[in-house]
Design a protein around this motif. Structure first.
Motif, PDB file in Angstrom:
ATOM      1  N   VAL A 207       0.713  -1.077   0.007  1.00  0.00           N
ATOM      2  CA  VAL A 207      -0.181  -0.257  -0.405  1.00  0.00           C
ATOM      3  C   VAL A 207       1.187   1.499   0.141  1.00  0.00           C
ATOM      4  O   VAL A 207       0.419   1.874  -0.260  1.00  0.00           O
ATOM      5  N   ILE A 208       1.679   0.890   0.844  1.00  0.00           N
ATOM      6  CA  ILE A 208       2.898   2.334   0.951  1.00  0.00           C
ATOM      7  C   ILE A 208       3.218   2.794  -0.256  1.00  0.00           C
ATOM      8  O   ILE A 208       3.523   4.072  -1.192  1.00  0.00           O
ATOM      9  N   ALA A 209       4.020   1.580  -0.630  1.00  0.00           N
ATOM     10  CA  ALA A 209       4.667   1.849  -2.113  1.00  0.00           C
ATOM     11  C   ALA A 209       4.161   2.282  -3.653  1.00  0.00           C
ATOM     12  O   ALA A 209       4.252   2.610  -4.159  1.00  0.00           O
ATOM     13  N   GLY A 210       3.099   1.098  -3.522  1.00  0.00           N
ATOM     14  CA  GLY A 210       1.909   2.155  -4.825  1.00  0.00           C
ATOM     15  C   GLY A 210       1.157   3.220  -4.041  1.00  0.00           C
ATOM     16  O   GLY A 210       1.105   3.971  -5.467  1.00  0.00           O
ATOM     17  N   SER A 211       1.190   3.454  -2.891  1.00  0.00           N
ATOM     18  CA  SER A 211       0.581   5.316  -2.895  1.00  0.00           C
ATOM     19  C   SER A 211       1.697   6.117  -3.178  1.00  0.00           C
ATOM     20  O   SER A 211       1.951   6.585  -3.601  1.00  0.00           O
ATOM     21  N   ALA A 212       2.823   5.465  -3.204  1.00  0.00           N
ATOM     22  CA  ALA A 212       3.843   6.449  -3.186  1.00  0.00           C
ATOM     23  C   ALA A 212       3.475   6.696  -4.925  1.00  0.00           C
ATOM     24  O   ALA A 212       4.991   7.443  -5.510  1.00  0.00           O
ATOM     25  N   VAL A 213       3.635   5.555  -5.305  1.00  0.00           N
ATOM     26  CA  VAL A 213       4.134   6.026  -7.329  1.00  0.00           C
ATOM     27  C   VAL A 213       2.570   6.318  -7.535  1.00  0.00           C
ATOM     28  O   VAL A 213       3.004   7.297  -8.776  1.00  0.00           O
TER      29      VAL A 213
ATOM     30  N   GLY B  40      -0.002  10.596 -11.532  1.00  0.00           N
ATOM     31  CA  GLY B  40       0.634   9.839 -12.560  1.00  0.00           C
ATOM     32  C   GLY B  40       0.325   8.627 -13.077  1.00  0.00           C
ATOM     33  O   GLY B  40       0.528   8.011 -12.165  1.00  0.00           O
ATOM     34  N   ILE B  41       0.754   7.837 -14.020  1.00  0.00           N
ATOM     35  CA  ILE B  41       0.580   6.897 -14.256  1.00  0.00           C
ATOM     36  C   ILE B  41       1.952   6.110 -14.632  1.00  0.00           C
ATOM     37  O   ILE B  41       2.263   6.524 -16.029  1.00  0.00           O
ATOM     38  N   THR B  42       1.702   4.862 -14.748  1.00  0.00           N
ATOM     39  CA  THR B  42       3.879   4.452 -15.025  1.00  0.00           C
ATOM     40  C   THR B  42       3.311   3.985 -16.283  1.00  0.00           C
ATOM     41  O   THR B  42       2.461   3.226 -16.078  1.00  0.00           O
ATOM     42  N   GLY B  43       4.034   3.850 -17.213  1.00  0.00           N
ATOM     43  CA  GLY B  43       4.090   3.063 -18.538  1.00  0.00           C
ATOM     44  C   GLY B  43       3.579   1.807 -18.820  1.00  0.00           C
ATOM     45  O   GLY B  43       2.890   1.422 -19.440  1.00  0.00           O
ATOM     46  N   TRP B  44       4.037   1.217 -17.959  1.00  0.00           N
ATOM     47  CA  TRP B  44       3.761  -0.639 -17.140  1.00  0.00           C
ATOM     48  C   TRP B  44       2.104  -0.068 -16.957  1.00  0.00           C
ATOM     49  O   TRP B  44       1.572  -1.529 -17.412  1.00  0.00           O
ATOM     50  N   GLU B  45       1.453   0.356 -16.613  1.00  0.00           N
ATOM     51  CA  GLU B  45       0.348   0.128 -16.403  1.00  0.00           C
ATOM     52  C   GLU B  45      -0.364   0.739 -17.810  1.00  0.00           C
ATOM     53  O   GLU B  45      -2.187  -0.199 -17.928  1.00  0.00           O
ATOM     54  N   LYS B  46      -0.169   1.712 -17.970  1.00  0.00           N
ATOM     55  CA  LYS B  46      -0.638   2.124 -18.829  1.00  0.00           C
ATOM     56  C   LYS B  46      -0.873   0.742 -20.051  1.00  0.00           C
ATOM     57  O   LYS B  46      -2.159   0.669 -20.431  1.00  0.00           O
ATOM     58  N   SER B  47       0.084   0.376 -20.299  1.00  0.00           N
ATOM     59  CA  SER B  47       0.391  -1.201 -21.491  1.00  0.00           C
ATOM     60  C   SER B  47      -0.320  -2.350 -20.911  1.00  0.00           C
ATOM     61  O   SER B  47      -1.555  -2.595 -21.884  1.00  0.00           O
ATOM     62  N   ILE B  48      -1.175  -2.742 -19.199  1.00  0.00           N
ATOM     63  CA  ILE B  48      -1.356  -3.313 -19.368  1.00  0.00           C
ATOM     64  C   ILE B  48      -2.921  -3.035 -19.054  1.00  0.00           C
ATOM     65  O   ILE B  48      -3.573  -3.632 -19.708  1.00  0.00           O
ATOM     66  N   LEU B  49      -3.422  -1.914 -18.645  1.00  0.00           N
ATOM     67  CA  LEU B  49      -4.523  -1.412 -18.537  1.00  0.00           C
ATOM     68  C   LEU B  49      -5.032  -1.077 -20.193  1.00  0.00           C
ATOM     69  O   LEU B  49      -6.613  -1.305 -20.321  1.00  0.00           O
TER      70      LEU B  49
ATOM     71  N   VAL C 128      -7.120   6.503   2.339  1.00  0.00           N
ATOM     72  CA  VAL C 128      -6.081   6.495   1.287  1.00  0.00           C
ATOM     73  C   VAL C 128      -6.200   7.588   0.007  1.00  0.00           C
ATOM     74  O   VAL C 128      -5.431   8.179  -0.568  1.00  0.00           O
ATOM     75  N   LYS C 129      -7.809   7.421  -0.146  1.00  0.00           N
ATOM     76  CA  LYS C 129      -8.260   7.980  -1.605  1.00  0.00           C
ATOM     77  C   LYS C 129      -7.862   9.554  -0.876  1.00  0.00           C
ATOM     78  O   LYS C 129      -7.727  10.846  -2.263  1.00  0.00           O
ATOM     79  N   GLN C 130      -7.920  10.014   0.307  1.00  0.00           N
ATOM     80  CA  GLN C 130      -7.516  11.596   0.731  1.00  0.00           C
ATOM     81  C   GLN C 130      -6.281  11.923   0.146  1.00  0.00           C
ATOM     82  O   GLN C 130      -6.342  12.638   0.096  1.00  0.00           O
ATOM     83  N   LEU C 131      -5.336  10.609   0.500  1.00  0.00           N
ATOM     84  CA  LEU C 131      -3.652  10.962   0.619  1.00  0.00           C
ATOM     85  C   LEU C 131      -3.255  11.086  -0.559  1.00  0.00           C
ATOM     86  O   LEU C 131      -2.415  11.749  -1.702  1.00  0.00           O
ATOM     87  N   VAL C 132      -3.445   9.845  -1.618  1.00  0.00           N
ATOM     88  CA  VAL C 132      -3.446  10.375  -3.427  1.00  0.00           C
ATOM     89  C   VAL C 132      -4.478  10.233  -3.973  1.00  0.00           C
ATOM     90  O   VAL C 132      -5.208  10.368  -4.236  1.00  0.00           O
ATOM     91  N   ASP C 133      -4.097  11.402  -4.796  1.00  0.00           N
ATOM     92  CA  ASP C 133      -4.851  12.412  -5.926  1.00  0.00           C
ATOM     93  C   ASP C 133      -4.623  11.801  -7.000  1.00  0.00           C
ATOM     94  O   ASP C 133      -3.830  12.625  -8.054  1.00  0.00           O
ATOM     95  N   ARG C 134      -4.812  10.481  -7.446  1.00  0.00           N
ATOM     96  CA  ARG C 134      -5.280  10.042  -8.662  1.00  0.00           C
ATOM     97  C   ARG C 134      -6.444  10.053  -9.243  1.00  0.00           C
ATOM     98  O   ARG C 134      -7.374   9.407  -8.937  1.00  0.00           O
ATOM     99  N   GLN C 135      -6.108  10.684 -10.500  1.00  0.00           N
ATOM    100  CA  GLN C 135      -7.570  10.329 -11.143  1.00  0.00           C
ATOM    101  C   GLN C 135      -8.224   9.294 -11.793  1.00  0.00           C
ATOM    102  O   GLN C 135      -7.725   8.155 -12.278  1.00  0.00           O
ATOM    103  N   ARG C 136      -9.626   9.507 -12.306  1.00  0.00           N
ATOM    104  CA  ARG C 136      -9.682   7.765 -13.498  1.00  0.00           C
ATOM    105  C   ARG C 136      -8.900   7.850 -14.429  1.00  0.00           C
ATOM    106  O   ARG C 136      -8.385   8.617 -14.895  1.00  0.00           O
TER     107      ARG C 136
ATOM    108  N   SER D 112      -6.690  10.795 -16.252  1.00  0.00           N
ATOM    109  CA  SER D 112      -4.924  10.173 -15.951  1.00  0.00           C
ATOM    110  C   SER D 112      -4.119  10.068 -17.168  1.00  0.00           C
ATOM    111  O   SER D 112      -3.673  10.148 -17.304  1.00  0.00           O
ATOM    112  N   VAL D 113      -5.139   8.527 -17.369  1.00  0.00           N
ATOM    113  CA  VAL D 113      -4.711   8.319 -19.240  1.00  0.00           C
ATOM    114  C   VAL D 113      -4.958   8.958 -19.998  1.00  0.00           C
ATOM    115  O   VAL D 113      -3.837   9.228 -21.458  1.00  0.00           O
ATOM    116  N   GLY D 114      -5.833   8.821 -21.268  1.00  0.00           N
ATOM    117  CA  GLY D 114      -6.473  10.333 -21.436  1.00  0.00           C
ATOM    118  C   GLY D 114      -7.709   9.255 -22.385  1.00  0.00           C
ATOM    119  O   GLY D 114      -8.712   8.179 -21.930  1.00  0.00           O
ATOM    120  N   PRO D 115      -8.354  10.550 -23.778  1.00  0.00           N
ATOM    121  CA  PRO D 115      -9.710   9.819 -23.879  1.00  0.00           C
ATOM    122  C   PRO D 115      -8.875   9.015 -24.702  1.00  0.00           C
ATOM    123  O   PRO D 115     -10.781   8.075 -25.245  1.00  0.00           O
TER     124      PRO D 115
END
Length: 231
Positions: A35-41, A46-55, A116-124, A128-131
């Motif tokens: 959880v801490i490592a994932g929250s730090a990323v 931002g979205i990592t390249g490997w996340e974008k590829s899998i998604l 967790v949701k209040q500490l990490v500002d990551r959008q849908r 976050s990735v694009g249309p």
């Protein structure tokens, strides 16, 4: 008047309780790291390249799978654990089992949403990735980290393995993973959203299982294992 003496706990079940207690501590430690490592990323959104590829790969699966994926992800809905707990408690006649499933809800809302949701500002993903992400559900924007569906599904299904025989336990775990895949297919979460949600749900389930489920399941097992003369 004679009294029936309750048999002493079978050494196997006492040992199992100690082992599972240690497993909960280990799971909590590993879960905290994930959880801490994932929250730090995901901290800055931002979205990592490997996340974008899998998604994009899963999100690009054929549209005819949509009704199947919709059905698969329903166990991640908020009130489903309450229904599951009521069914299990009906058969086991243990109110503690119902309580264990009900407590998934405040744990989820208190830690996943309020912390967790209040500490990490990551959008849908659409934001976050694009249309180019094909959003098959209503969630185009808003906070997405972690996945609430994955948290609920893993908490419920991992907890349910305490009551399921043999291969059905693997079916439950497989369904929990499938819920996370469905959230990616629907384009409503990123990969780390699902991973961290699954981790939180697993830790919740193991804690609830140790405190509210194992002691009562152990009692039933003792009765089965007891010699016929003591029953």
């Amino acid at each position: 008047m004679t009294t029936t003496q309750r048999p002493e706990p079978h050494p196997f079940f006492a040992a199992r309780q100690k082992i599972e207690g240690r497993l909960v501590v280990i799971a909590a430690a590993i879960g905290s790291v994930v959880v801490i490592a994932g929250s730090a990323v995901a901290w800055d959104g931002g979205i990592t390249g490997w996340e974008k590829s899998i998604l994009k790969w899963i999100n690009g699966w054929p549209d005819f799978l949509e009704p199947i994926m919709w059905a698969i992800q329903q166990p991640g809905a908020l009130l489903v654990p309450v229904v599951a707990g009521a069914i299990i408690a009906f058969f086991t006649r243990r109110w503690q089992h119902f309580l264990a499933f009900v407590l998934i809800l405040p744990l989820k809302l208190g830690i996943e949403k309020a912390v967790v949701k209040q500490l990490v500002d990551r959008q849908r993903p659409f934001t976050s990735v694009g249309p180019e992400i094909n959003v098959r559900g209503p969630a185009f924007d808003g906070l997405s980290f972690p996945s609430g569906h994955s948290t609920t599904a893993f908490a419920m299904f991992v907890l349910a393995t305490a009551f399921l025989p043999g291969r059905w336990r693997w079916v439950a775990i497989g369904w929990a993973f499938a819920v996370g895949i469905a959230r990616l297919y629907y384009g409503e979460h990123n990969v780390l959203d699902v991973v961290v949600g699954a981790t939180l749900g697993t830790v919740f389930a193991m804690g609830l299982r140790l405190v509210l489920v194992n002691p009562t399941v152990q009692t039933v097992s003792e009765q089965i294992a007891a010699p016929s003369s003591t029953r």
